[in-house]
Design a protein around this motif. Structure first.
Motif, PDB file in Angstrom:
ATOM      1  N   LEU A 140     -39.896 -13.063-109.520  1.00  8.39           N
ATOM      2  CA  LEU A 140     -38.785 -13.245-110.449  1.00  8.39           C
ATOM      3  C   LEU A 140     -39.102 -12.709-111.840  1.00  8.39           C
ATOM      4  O   LEU A 140     -38.201 -12.268-112.556  1.00  8.39           O
ATOM      5  N   SER A 141     -40.385 -12.746-112.209  1.00  7.65           N
ATOM      6  CA  SER A 141     -40.756 -12.272-113.540  1.00  7.65           C
ATOM      7  C   SER A 141     -41.306 -10.842-113.532  1.00  7.65           C
ATOM      8  O   SER A 141     -41.654 -10.306-114.584  1.00  7.65           O
ATOM      9  N   ALA A 142     -41.380 -10.215-112.362  1.00  5.41           N
ATOM     10  CA  ALA A 142     -41.937  -8.869-112.258  1.00  5.41           C
ATOM     11  C   ALA A 142     -41.013  -7.839-112.911  1.00  5.41           C
ATOM     12  O   ALA A 142     -39.788  -7.962-112.860  1.00  5.41           O
ATOM     13  N   GLU A 143     -41.628  -6.837-113.502  1.00  6.71           N
ATOM     14  CA  GLU A 143     -40.891  -5.720-114.090  1.00  6.71           C
ATOM     15  C   GLU A 143     -41.219  -4.458-113.318  1.00  6.71           C
ATOM     16  O   GLU A 143     -42.181  -3.748-113.623  1.00  6.71           O
ATOM     17  N   PRO A 144     -40.445  -4.160-112.274  1.00  5.49           N
ATOM     18  CA  PRO A 144     -40.765  -3.009-111.416  1.00  5.49           C
ATOM     19  C   PRO A 144     -40.622  -1.677-112.137  1.00  5.49           C
ATOM     20  O   PRO A 144     -39.860  -1.549-113.097  1.00  5.49           O
ATOM     21  N   GLY A 145     -41.398  -0.708-111.661  1.00  5.29           N
ATOM     22  CA  GLY A 145     -41.320   0.639-112.207  1.00  5.29           C
ATOM     23  C   GLY A 145     -42.088   0.837-113.490  1.00  5.29           C
ATOM     24  O   GLY A 145     -42.001   1.900-114.113  1.00  5.29           O
ATOM     25  N   THR A 146     -42.878  -0.166-113.917  1.00  8.31           N
ATOM     26  CA  THR A 146     -43.589  -0.066-115.199  1.00  8.31           C
ATOM     27  C   THR A 146     -44.993   0.509-115.052  1.00  8.31           C
ATOM     28  O   THR A 146     -45.685   0.684-116.043  1.00  8.31           O
ATOM     29  N   GLY A 147     -45.422   0.781-113.845  1.00  3.33           N
ATOM     30  CA  GLY A 147     -46.748   1.361-113.655  1.00  3.33           C
ATOM     31  C   GLY A 147     -47.324   1.006-112.305  1.00  3.33           C
ATOM     32  O   GLY A 147     -46.806   0.152-111.577  1.00  3.33           O
ATOM     33  N   PHE A 148     -48.418   1.693-111.939  1.00  2.91           N
ATOM     34  CA  PHE A 148     -49.096   1.487-110.671  1.00  2.91           C
ATOM     35  C   PHE A 148     -50.098   0.347-110.811  1.00  2.91           C
ATOM     36  O   PHE A 148     -50.993   0.399-111.659  1.00  2.91           O
ATOM     37  N   ARG A 149     -49.924  -0.699-109.997  1.00  4.93           N
ATOM     38  CA  ARG A 149     -50.876  -1.808-109.963  1.00  4.93           C
ATOM     39  C   ARG A 149     -51.101  -2.182-108.497  1.00  4.93           C
ATOM     40  O   ARG A 149     -50.232  -2.753-107.859  1.00  4.93           O
ATOM     41  N   TYR A 150     -52.281  -1.862-108.020  1.00  5.83           N
ATOM     42  CA  TYR A 150     -52.590  -2.079-106.607  1.00  5.83           C
ATOM     43  C   TYR A 150     -52.823  -3.557-106.340  1.00  5.83           C
ATOM     44  O   TYR A 150     -53.647  -4.200-106.989  1.00  5.83           O
ATOM     45  N   THR A 151     -52.076  -4.099-105.396  1.00  7.24           N
ATOM     46  CA  THR A 151     -52.300  -5.477-104.968  1.00  7.24           C
ATOM     47  C   THR A 151     -51.846  -5.640-103.524  1.00  7.24           C
ATOM     48  O   THR A 151     -50.819  -5.086-103.111  1.00  7.24           O
ATOM     49  N   ASN A 152     -52.614  -6.399-102.746  1.00 11.93           N
ATOM     50  CA  ASN A 152     -52.250  -6.638-101.348  1.00 11.93           C
ATOM     51  C   ASN A 152     -50.918  -7.359-101.216  1.00 11.93           C
ATOM     52  O   ASN A 152     -50.236  -7.245-100.186  1.00 11.93           O
ATOM     53  N   THR A 153     -50.541  -8.115-102.234  1.00  9.76           N
ATOM     54  CA  THR A 153     -49.297  -8.878-102.176  1.00  9.76           C
ATOM     55  C   THR A 153     -48.097  -7.982-101.876  1.00  9.76           C
ATOM     56  O   THR A 153     -47.179  -8.377-101.136  1.00  9.76           O
ATOM     57  N   ASN A 154     -48.084  -6.776-102.426  1.00 10.96           N
ATOM     58  CA  ASN A 154     -46.970  -5.866-102.154  1.00 10.96           C
ATOM     59  C   ASN A 154     -46.760  -5.667-100.655  1.00 10.96           C
ATOM     60  O   ASN A 154     -45.626  -5.655-100.160  1.00 10.96           O
ATOM     61  N   TYR A 155     -47.846  -5.520 -99.936  1.00 10.48           N
ATOM     62  CA  TYR A 155     -47.733  -5.246 -98.495  1.00 10.48           C
ATOM     63  C   TYR A 155     -47.585  -6.513 -97.667  1.00 10.48           C
ATOM     64  O   TYR A 155     -47.081  -6.462 -96.545  1.00 10.48           O
ATOM     65  N   HIS A 156     -47.999  -7.668 -98.205  1.00 14.15           N
ATOM     66  CA  HIS A 156     -47.645  -8.929 -97.550  1.00 14.15           C
ATOM     67  C   HIS A 156     -46.124  -9.077 -97.533  1.00 14.15           C
ATOM     68  O   HIS A 156     -45.531  -9.493 -96.525  1.00 14.15           O
ATOM     69  N   LEU A 157     -45.507  -8.734 -98.666  1.00 10.26           N
ATOM     70  CA  LEU A 157     -44.050  -8.840 -98.770  1.00 10.26           C
ATOM     71  C   LEU A 157     -43.361  -7.782 -97.905  1.00 10.26           C
ATOM     72  O   LEU A 157     -42.305  -8.040 -97.309  1.00 10.26           O
ATOM     73  N   ALA A 158     -43.953  -6.591 -97.832  1.00 10.63           N
ATOM     74  CA  ALA A 158     -43.382  -5.543 -96.977  1.00 10.63           C
ATOM     75  C   ALA A 158     -43.397  -5.979 -95.514  1.00 10.63           C
ATOM     76  O   ALA A 158     -42.466  -5.677 -94.749  1.00 10.63           O
ATOM     77  N   ALA A 159     -44.444  -6.698 -95.106  1.00 11.82           N
ATOM     78  CA  ALA A 159     -44.506  -7.207 -93.738  1.00 11.82           C
ATOM     79  C   ALA A 159     -43.347  -8.166 -93.464  1.00 11.82           C
ATOM     80  O   ALA A 159     -42.747  -8.153 -92.383  1.00 11.82           O
ATOM     81  N   ARG A 160     -43.014  -8.992 -94.449  1.00 10.85           N
ATOM     82  CA  ARG A 160     -41.888  -9.908 -94.285  1.00 10.85           C
ATOM     83  C   ARG A 160     -40.562  -9.153 -94.202  1.00 10.85           C
ATOM     84  O   ARG A 160     -39.666  -9.541 -93.428  1.00 10.85           O
ATOM     85  N   LEU A 161     -40.441  -8.067 -94.952  1.00 12.39           N
ATOM     86  CA  LEU A 161     -39.235  -7.240 -94.849  1.00 12.39           C
ATOM     87  C   LEU A 161     -39.051  -6.725 -93.426  1.00 12.39           C
ATOM     88  O   LEU A 161     -37.934  -6.678 -92.899  1.00 12.39           O
ATOM     89  N   VAL A 162     -40.149  -6.303 -92.822  1.00 13.59           N
ATOM     90  CA  VAL A 162     -40.085  -5.814 -91.438  1.00 13.59           C
ATOM     91  C   VAL A 162     -39.587  -6.920 -90.515  1.00 13.59           C
ATOM     92  O   VAL A 162     -38.738  -6.680 -89.634  1.00 13.59           O
ATOM     93  N   GLU A 163     -40.077  -8.128 -90.731  1.00 13.48           N
ATOM     94  CA  GLU A 163     -39.635  -9.245 -89.885  1.00 13.48           C
ATOM     95  C   GLU A 163     -38.148  -9.530 -90.068  1.00 13.48           C
ATOM     96  O   GLU A 163     -37.411  -9.718 -89.081  1.00 13.48           O
ATOM     97  N   LEU A 164     -37.681  -9.557 -91.301  1.00  7.83           N
ATOM     98  CA  LEU A 164     -36.283  -9.880 -91.570  1.00  7.83           C
ATOM     99  C   LEU A 164     -35.351  -8.792 -91.040  1.00  7.83           C
ATOM    100  O   LEU A 164     -34.260  -9.082 -90.534  1.00  7.83           O
ATOM    101  N   ALA A 165     -35.777  -7.542 -91.149  1.00 10.72           N
ATOM    102  CA  ALA A 165     -34.916  -6.438 -90.718  1.00 10.72           C
ATOM    103  C   ALA A 165     -34.909  -6.253 -89.208  1.00 10.72           C
ATOM    104  O   ALA A 165     -33.896  -5.835 -88.634  1.00 10.72           O
ATOM    105  N   SER A 166     -36.030  -6.555 -88.564  1.00 11.74           N
ATOM    106  CA  SER A 166     -36.154  -6.298 -87.126  1.00 11.74           C
ATOM    107  C   SER A 166     -35.893  -7.521 -86.263  1.00 11.74           C
ATOM    108  O   SER A 166     -35.578  -7.389 -85.067  1.00 11.74           O
TER     109      SER A 166
END
Length: 402
Positions: free
Chosen positions: A129-155
Motif C-alpha cells: 500500500l505504501s510502495a511507489e512503483p517505477g521509482t527504481g530497481f530494488r531486488y527482493t524475493n517478495t516481488n516473486y512471492h507475489l507473482a506466484a500468487r498472481l499465477v494462482e489467482l489467474a489460473s
C-alpha cells in the motif's frame, strides 16, 4: 565438439578445485539442441554427481515464474500493466523488481516466514500500500512471492502445480519440482548442499525460508538442458526473470546458503546453466565467473583463469581470530593504565557484530539476512567478531575494576 567438451571439463574441474565446489553440474545448448550435459565431483553423501542429481537453482527459479506470468498474460488472464492487490503495483513492476518493494521495506528473511503465496501477500499488504512503483530497481524475493500468487489467482491452480502442468511436463522436465518452504518441502532424493569454512566443506541444511516463486525450483542438469533448449521459442526478455549483462547476454544467478547456480544466453545462440552444491559465502558469490568462462569457450575465446578468494578470505579471518586471542592474553598479562573512558572503545567489535546483518545488507544492495543465516554465509567472520567482542569486553571489565 570433443575439443569443446574437453575444454569444458578441464575448466569446470579447475574452477571446482579453486572455488572448493564439491559438486558441479553443467548444461550447454546451441539453439534448441543440447550440446553437453556433464556432472563433476560428489554430493553430500559422497556419491558421484550425475546429470540426474537433484540440485537447487535458487533465484534462477524466477525465470520460470516470469514465464508462468507471461503465459497467463498471453492467454488474457493477467494484464501486465494493471495494478494488483489493491496497490499501484503491476505484474510488470513485480517481474522487473521496480515495484517499490525492497528488503528494507519488508525484510523477507527476518520476518516470520509464510507458508503459501497467499500468506506472502498478507505479509506484504502494508508494504504494498505504501510502495511507489517505477521509482527504481530494488531486488527482493517478495516481488516473486507475489507473482506466484498472481499465477494462482489467474489460473485457479496452486503455483507449484501450475509450473508442473504448464512448464515442467510440456518441456520434458520429469525430474523437476517446485517447493514452498525449505528445508521442509525438499524432495526425499535431494541431497544437502555444503557450507564452507576455513578450507573445509560441510554438509548443511538450508535455513528455513519461504521460496515459492522466488527460488523454489529443484531440478537436474539434464532437465536444465531441456529448459535452455526451449528458450529460442520463448523469446526471454530483460526484466522478465532475466537480466542483461554488460556484454548483452541474458542471464540470472541464484544463491542459497547451501547451493549456487546460474544461467546465461549468449548472442551467438548458446545457452549455459551451472549448478554447484556449495552455498554463497564471503569470497564466493556464486557461479557467475564459471558461466562467463564457459561462454568464452563455446564462443571460441580463451577463458579467464579460474580464481576464487574463498580460502584466502577465511585464512585472513582465522589469522585475525588468533591475533585477537594473542592480544587478549597480552592485555591481561601486561595491563596498561588507560583512562577508564577509553575502555568503551572495546565495545566496537560487539557493535560491529550486532550491526553485521545490516552492514552486509548495505553491501548487497539492501538485502535482508538473519544472524543464523549470517553464520552460514561466513562462520569465520562471525567467530572472529565474536571472539574479539568477548575478549575486549573481558579486558574492559578487568581494567574497570582496577
Amino acid at each position: 565438439m570433443n575439443s569443446i567438451l574437453g575444454a569444458v571439463m578441464a575448466l569446470v574441474m579447475s574452477y571446482s578445485g579453486e572455488a572448493s565446489y564439491p559438486g558441479v553440474a553443467v548444461a550447454i545448448t546451441k539453439g534448441d539442441q543440447v550440446i553437453a550435459v556433464e556432472a563433476y565431483g560428489h554430493d553430500s553423501t559422497g556419491a558421484p554427481m550425475t546429470v540426474n542429481s537433484k540440485m537447487a537453482i535458487a533465484s534462477v527459479s524466477k525465470s520460470f515464474t516470469a514465464l508462468a506470468v507471461r503465459q497467463l498474460a498471453d492467454a488474457g488472464k493477467i494484464d501486465l500493466d494493471r495494478p494488483v492487490f489493491g496497490s499501484r503495483v503491476t505484474p510488470r513492476h513485480l517481474l522487473a523488481h521496480t515495484s517499490g518493494l525492497s528488503d528494507r521495506a519488508l525484510p523477507e528473511k527476518s520476518l516470520p516466514q509464510p507458508n503459501t503465496p497467499a500468506e506472502a501477500v498478507e505479509r506484504a499488504q502494508q508494504a504494498l500500500l505504501s510502495a511507489e512503483p517505477g521509482t527504481g530497481f530494488r531486488y527482493t524475493n517478495t516481488n516473486y512471492h507475489l507473482a506466484a500468487r498472481l499465477v494462482e489467482l489467474a489460473s485457479g491452480e496452486k503455483f507449484n502445480e501450475y509450473l508442473k502442468k504448464h512448464i515442467f511436463e510440456p518441456f520434458g522436465m520429469r525430474d523437476t519440482v517446485a517447493i514452498d518452504v525449505t528445508p521442509r518441502d525438499l524432495p526425499p532424493d535431494y541431497r544437502k548442499g555444503f557450507g564452507y569454512a576455513y578450507g573445509f566443506s560441510m554438509p548443511l541444511t538450508e535455513p528455513d525460508r519461504f521460496v515459492a516463486g522466488s527460488d523454489g525450483v529443484i531440478t537436474t542438469a539434464a532437465d536444465m538442458a531441456k529448459w535452455l533448449a526451449q528458450q529460442p521459442k520463448l523469446a526471454p526478455q530483460d526484466g522478465m526473470g532475466w537480466e542483461t549483462d554488460d556484454q548483452g547476454r541474458l542471464r540470472h544467478n541464484g544463491i542459497w546458503f547451501t547451493s549456487t547456480a546460474g544461467q546465461l544466453l549468449t548472442p551467438s545462440g548458446y545457452g549455459i546453466a551451472v549448478m554447484a552444491n556449495s552455498g554463497i559465502t564471503l569470497g564466493n558469490e556464486g557461479t557467475h565467473a564459471l558461466e562467463n568462462s564457459l561462454a568464452d569457450i563455446v564462443d571460441g575465446k580463451v577463458p579467464a583463469e579460474p580464481t576464487s578468494y574463498r580460502l584466502l578470505t577465511d585464512l585472513v579471518l582465522a589469522a585475525l581470530t588468533l591475533l585477537s586471542l594473542v592480544l587478549y592474553v597480552r592485555a591481561l598479562r601486561r595491563p596498561r593504565r588507560f583512562h577508564k573512558a577509553w575502555q568503551v572503545l572495546r565495545l566496537v567489535p560487539l557493535g560491529v557484530l550486532l550491526a553485521l546483518p545490516m552492514l552486509l545488507g548495505v553491501l548487497y544492495g539492501g538485502r535482508d539476512i538473519t544472524f543464523y543465516q549470517l553464520a552460514h554465509y561466513s562462520l569465520p567472520l562471525v567467530v572472529w567478531l565474536g571472539v574479539s567482542s568477548v575478549m575486549n569486553i573481558s579486558v574492559a571489565v578487568v581494567r574497570w575494576q582496577r
